[in-house]
Design an enzyme around this catalytic site. Structure first.
Site, PDB file in Angstrom:
ATOM      1  N   LYS A  78       0.850  -1.193   0.000  1.00 21.59           N
ATOM      2  CA  LYS A  78       0.000   0.000   0.000  1.00 21.59           C
ATOM      3  C   LYS A  78       0.888   1.247   0.000  1.00 21.59           C
ATOM      4  CE  LYS A  78      -4.017   1.607   2.739  1.00 21.59           C
ATOM      5  NZ  LYS A  78      -4.862   1.265   3.912  1.00 21.59           N
ATOM      6  N   SER A 153      -9.792   1.427   3.035  1.00 25.38           N
ATOM      7  CA  SER A 153      -8.890   2.240   2.248  1.00 25.38           C
ATOM      8  C   SER A 153      -7.861   1.440   1.441  1.00 25.38           C
ATOM      9  CB  SER A 153      -8.164   3.215   3.171  1.00 25.38           C
ATOM     10  OG  SER A 153      -7.346   2.515   4.073  1.00 25.38           O
ATOM     11  N   SER A 177     -10.064  -1.448   6.912  1.00 25.21           N
ATOM     12  CA  SER A 177      -9.488  -1.068   5.612  1.00 25.21           C
ATOM     13  C   SER A 177      -8.829  -2.195   4.830  1.00 25.21           C
ATOM     14  CB  SER A 177      -8.482   0.064   5.797  1.00 25.21           C
ATOM     15  OG  SER A 177      -9.160   1.283   5.947  1.00 25.21           O
TER      16      SER A 177
END
Lengths: 472, 91
Positions: A78, A153, A177
């Site tokens: 990420k 996310s 997330s």
């Protein structure tokens, strides 16, 4: 040519080790696959040295050197995870010039096991959001239906795995997330016991809730990679020694939380949930459990997380890193103008909310109260786990939603986290496993929560569940 | 509930246009109604007096090798002579 995106990491490693293919071939396959699926906007950068790294691994194999546990496996990270000399942008305009001066502990661990750090995945800015629509790189699209959100996310990480762009991607989970986008894209995502994985080198959102973890296609792969990432770290004093102790039983007790059922009852997805429970009713002993304040987790979360974020994000000031606004006359100007230009709307909203709940006159009523309610919820989970091995509940209320459909009302967006935040608030592990398709053809995820450090049991239960779902 | 956008922007080191401020006020009232739910949760004395959840295990405070000054400064928008540059604070 072999379609490596259909293989597990174990199968890929076998092929590499037995010289059936090279690490270079594998990585080139995934580069090609990522390029073909650029439109998904899941991977925002493939690192420029991945082929070179694969060649180094092939050399190791040729020389019969000792090989790591992830030899030749491309792993995407990420955009809030640091990898030395590479960019980490947190999907924020503010961070686009940032180059990592060191690597996160988890990146070091992956490299030690001969994984190839493949590239950076899309996310909501500073990990704040549940759709990966709020990103400087633009919207990330659902792997199963282009018109729908990726979830977030860690949307880019989930889409990348689901679309076969990489076999493993790392996400971060503060309130769901990892699990929510995994559910939306039909892949497996876990949030371990708080402290299991080091947060060093990961841009902090809410430090007391944040955990990083893998997203994969199967439960076994997820468990395998998590064990590699786990461990105490001198650089993160909240890390614990999680031994993943197993607790084998002939028949596990699976708890259904009656407060969750109450919330679900009116929804179409309740049919899928009930149906799944029926399918596994002879594999588990099903018991009712109660977590009376499970719903208050959401309010707790939207107090504690912004409070910590407002403090954590104070470091982005246009002085040490992040872009500095032009024409600043005073230091105050540098802070205010740079931050106002740099942060997106949702990030600003949460900083403001965080400062509100911490401000004089409101601290006790909000932050203080939330921290106490958190203790209550944690205790209620402890009590529930006296009576069951794991709690089964959906990961989300519904499937992914259409892009742009939930942008106006923040509270509506926050409600998406209803079933995922309790695990962060209680500090317990939770895994999301794909199990069914909803009427709109999009995947639904089932979540399993277990007591602290009971990941092995949780994975075992999830595997039994998953195998029953595959029996028609 | 008093939600003072001016004061909070000051604390947050953020500035907003008049339109943004108005929008914030409306959004915040719904967010605060939503999180305000916890005021209704009854807590026992036992819970309130219980120790806080997070306990860090601090290590010995020993100097260790760290990243270099150059590496730290590399991301600064302005730097000079091994230091961050910011507008003058004291005359």
């Amino acid at each position: 040519m072999i379609d490596y995106s259909k293989l597990s990491i174990f199968e890929i490693m076998d092929k590499i080790k037995t010289h059936e293919c090279s690490a270079q071939e594998v990585v080139e396959f995934f580069i090609q696959k990522t390029k073909e699926n650029e439109k998904l906007n899941a991977i925002v950068e493939i690192f420029d040295d991945v082929v070179e790294k694969a060649k180094e691994i092939d050399k190791k194999i040729q020389n019969n050197e000792k090989l790591g546990k992830l030899v030749g496996i491309p792993v995407a990270i990420k955009d809030n995870i640091l990898y030395s000399t590479k960019k980490a942008g947190c999907a924020s305009a503010f961070m686009q010039d940032f180059v990592s001066p060191y690597s996160a502990t988890i990146v070091e661990k992956l490299l030690d096991e001969d994984a190839i750090i493949f590239g950076r995945t899309n996310m909501d800015e500073f990990a704040m959001g549940g759709s990966t629509e709020k990103s400087v790189y633009g919207v990330c699209h659902n792997a199963k239906n282009f018109e729908y959100v990726a979830g977030g996310s860690s949307g880019g990480s989930a889409v990348a795995v689901s679309a076969g762009l990489v076999p493993v991607a790392i996400g971060t989970d503060t309130g769901g997330s990892i699990r929510q986008p995994s559910s939306y894209n039909g892949v497996v995502g876990v949030k371990p016991t708080y402290g299991t994985v080091s947060r060093y080198g990961i841009v902090a959102f809410a430090s007391s809730l944040d955990q990083a973890s893998p997203i994969t296609k199967t439960i076994s792969e997820c468990e395998y990679v998590l064990k590699i990432l786990a461990g105490k770290d001198d650089h993160d004093q909240t890390t614990i020694q999680n031994d993943f102790a197993s607790d084998k039983k002939d028949k596990y007790r699976l708890g259904i939380c009656k407060e969750v059922v109450e919330k679900l009852k009116e929804r179409a997805e309740f049919y899928n949930f009930e149906n799944a429970i029926k399918k596994v009713s002879d594999k588990f002993e099903i018991v009712d459990v109660s977590i009376p304040h499970i719903s208050s987790s959401l309010a707790c979360y939207y107090i504690i997380a912004p409070a910590e974020a407002s403090s954590n994000l104070a470091r982005f000031d246009g002085v040490k890193y992040t872009k500095r606004a032009e024409n600043c006359e005073s230091l105050e100007d540098v802070y205010v103008k740079s931050r106002s230009e740099g942060f997106g709307k949702e990030v600003k909203r949460r900083i403001m909310l965080g400062n509100f709940v911490l401000s004089s006159g409101y601290y006790d009523a909000f932050y203080g109260k939330a921290k106490n309610v958190q203790k209550l919820i944690k205790k209620e989970f402890k009590t529930a786990f006296l009576n069951c091995d794991a709690i089964i509940l959906p990961t989300t209320l519904s499937t992914a939603f259409k892009i742009g459909s939930k942008n106006s009302d923040p509270v509506e967006m926050y409600m998406e986290d209803l079933f995922t935040v309790p695990a962060n608030i209680a500090g317990i592990p939770a895994v999301s496993v794909p199990y069914s398709l909803a009427e709109n053809g999009l995947p639904l995820g089932m979540q399993f929560m277990a007591d602290e450090m009971q990941e092995s049991k949780m994975f075992e239960i999830a595997k039994i569940f998953k195998s029953q779902m595959e029996v028609e | 509930m008093e939600f003072d956008v001016e004061h909070l922007s000051y604390l947050s080191k953020l500035e907003f246009s008049e339109d943004e401020k108005k929008a914030f006020e409306t959004e915040f009232s719904s967010v605060l109604d939503f999180v305000g739910e916890i005021s209704g949760v009854q807590l026992s004395e036992e819970i309130e007096n219980d120790k806080p959840i997070l306990l860090s295990n601090l290590r010995e405070d020993e100097p260790k090798e760290s990243i270099s000054r150059e590496q730290i400064l590399a991301n600064a928008p302005k730097q000079k002579d091994g230091c961050f540059v910011a507008p003058l604070v004291v005359e």
